[in-house]
Design a protein around this motif. Structure first.
Motif, short mmCIF file in Angstrom:
data_model
loop_
_atom_site.label_atom_id
_atom_site.label_comp_id
_atom_site.label_asym_id
_atom_site.label_seq_id
_atom_site.Cartn_x
_atom_site.Cartn_y
_atom_site.Cartn_z
N MET A 1 20.25 0.30 11.30
CA MET A 1 20.77 1.66 11.36
C MET A 1 20.09 2.54 10.31
SD MET A 1 24.64 2.95 10.81
CE MET A 1 25.18 4.51 11.47
N GLU B 1 16.61 3.38 11.47
CA GLU B 1 16.64 4.41 12.53
C GLU B 1 16.91 5.80 11.96
OE1 GLU B 1 18.47 1.66 16.13
OE2 GLU B 1 19.49 3.52 15.60
N LYS C 1 14.60 9.19 11.68
CA LYS C 1 15.08 10.47 12.22
C LYS C 1 14.93 11.58 11.16
CE LYS C 1 19.13 11.54 14.96
NZ LYS C 1 20.48 11.11 15.27
N THR D 1 26.23 8.19 4.25
CA THR D 1 27.66 7.88 4.41
C THR D 1 27.86 7.00 5.65
OG1 THR D 1 28.09 10.08 3.58
CG2 THR D 1 29.96 8.96 4.56
N GLN D 2 27.20 7.37 6.74
CA GLN D 2 27.34 6.60 7.98
C GLN D 2 26.85 5.16 7.79
OE1 GLN D 2 25.21 8.78 10.97
NE2 GLN D 2 26.60 10.52 10.88
N GLN E 1 29.34 1.86 7.96
CA GLN E 1 29.18 0.78 8.95
C GLN E 1 28.84 -0.53 8.26
OE1 GLN E 1 27.57 0.94 12.76
NE2 GLN E 1 27.82 3.13 13.04
N LYS F 1 25.62 -7.09 14.54
CA LYS F 1 26.84 -6.31 14.77
C LYS F 1 26.49 -4.88 15.14
CE LYS F 1 30.39 -8.91 14.27
NZ LYS F 1 31.54 -8.94 15.19
N TYR F 2 25.51 -4.33 14.45
CA TYR F 2 25.09 -2.95 14.74
C TYR F 2 24.56 -2.83 16.17
CZ TYR F 2 22.48 1.38 14.73
OH TYR F 2 21.99 2.60 15.08
N GLU F 3 23.84 -3.88 16.60
CA GLU F 3 23.28 -3.86 17.96
C GLU F 3 24.35 -4.02 19.03
OE1 GLU F 3 20.24 -3.27 19.31
OE2 GLU F 3 19.70 -2.58 17.31
N GLY F 4 25.57 -4.26 18.59
CA GLY F 4 26.69 -4.33 19.53
C GLY F 4 27.03 -5.72 19.98
#
Lengths: 204, 170
Positions: free
Chosen positions: B44, B47, B51, B115-116, B120, B166-169
């Motif tokens: 994350m 990514e 961005k 923060t995000q 997470q 976990k991040y990848e779902g």
């Protein structure tokens, strides 16, 4: 020695039968419970500090079972409804406060912020939901925000994405971008094997 | 027959001992994570940093172009022509405002993204701790918070795989 071998064969066969449980037929109430069980991987949950995000892949029999609310579903009615619903991947999502308070008032006291959130979930949130299937990014086509007006500690959403094939060709990755609670992008992965291996709904 | 029975019993005892050992080991373990490494290699974070980089590059080029234009106008400026000077000053003010708004927005984005990421990552690390019954997970940041720890209790790589999964779902 033969006795041990028989016991082992029995255990092995029981194991195989339990593994094959997904191909079972289920009546509506069992079907709903089965899909709702997170262990079966149609429902995924992300726990954050004070809240959790829960998404559910809603296969057609599950939607129909929920609509009919009966274990005795007429097969012709089932088939008609199935035809109407076909061609989309359906999901639902719940955002819930762990402490039981109004989710839209979480981490804020301001009424202005509350209405901003209501507005966001009503009109903008749809743009933050996408599905990745077969390396294609699909936008959310159907979207409904179900408000509880503070009565329940959660808000629900149902949404759907168009799908070309009846059989799922690749894993489905649902991407939800949270702008309200500081969580950001969340991925929910639904495996192809699970989506193509659904139990059958018993109809009459 | 008696010998075989003995082997089965021994195997059974070994399995029980291993299970008990793992259970108690898991319950009592204090482990640590290299904060910097996990933060840098969390998908994350990668990514969102990419961005942010795209945003910075896009607006940096706009600000640079404005800067070049300002210098060009400044070099050609006739200081006795008050109308031209006024025009130039207005343009300069515009450039300053644009630059300020770019830096403010970039800082806001950076803060939001951090923060995000932290939110997470913390929730995933908490899940990892609960699943493995760790007593404490320490964070080593290389600034003296953790002065020494045996490499054997470094779970950075395990945690990295876990949080990325976990991040990848999964």
């Amino acid at each position: 020695m033969k006795k041990y071998r028989d016991i082992l064969i029995f255990i092995f066969l029981s194991f195989l039968m339990s593994c094959n449980n997904t191909s079972n037929k289920k009546v509506a109430s069992e079907y709903i419970l089965w899909i709702n069980d997170t262990a079966n991987n149609y429902r995924k949950r992300k726990d954050q500090k004070n809240i959790f995000f829960e998404t559910t892949y809603r296969p057609l029999p599950y939607i129909i079972a929920n609509e009919f609310r009966s274990d005795h579903i007429d097969d012709s009615l089932y088939q008609v409804r199935k035809l109407e619903l076909e061609g989309m991947h359906y999901f639902s999502m719940r955002i819930q406060a762990k402490n039981g308070g109004d989710i839209l008032m979480q981490n804020t006291e301001s009424k202005q912020e509350y209405f901003k959130r209501v507005n966001h979930y009503s009109y903008d949130f749809q743009k933050n939901i996408t599905l990745i299937e077969n390396q294609d990014t699909i936008n959310c086509k159907l979207f409904n925000f179900i408000r509880t007006h503070g009565i329940a500690p959660y808000v629900d959403f149902v949404f759907a994405f168009p799908s070309k094939d009846k059989q799922v060709q690749t894993d489905l990755k649902l991407i939800v971008e949270d702008e309200v609670f500081g969580v950001g992008k969340m991925n929910f992965l639904f495996k192809k094997e699970r989506l193509n291996n659904l139990p059958k709904l018993i109809t009459q | 027959m008696l010998k075989q029975k003995g082997i089965y019993i021994s195997l059974f005892i070994i399995v029980i001992v291993i299970q008990l050992f793992q259970y108690f080991k898991g319950n009592e373990q204090i482990v640590f994570i290299d904060n910097q490494k996990i933060f840098n290699e969390f998908k994350m974070a990668k990514e969102l940093n990419a961005k942010l980089e795209v945003y910075n590059l896009k607006y940096k080029s706009v600000i640079d172009s404005l800067d070049i234009e300002l210098t060009k106008r400044g070099s050609k400026l006739d200081v006795d022509d008050t109308l031209e000077v006024k025009k130039y000053l207005r343009f300069k003010e515009y450039c300053t405002k644009e630059a300020e708004s770019f830096y403010t927005k970039a800082n806001e984005l950076n803060t939001d993204y951090n923060t995000q990421i932290i939110n997470q990552m913390n929730s995933y690390i908490e899940e990892l701790g609960k699943e493995n019954h760790y007593q404490i997970i320490l964070g080593a940041n290389g600034q003296g918070g953790l002065l020494y720890a045996n490499k054997g209790i470094d779970i950075t790589d395990i945690a990295l795989i876990y949080v990325n999964n976990k991040y990848e779902g999964n």
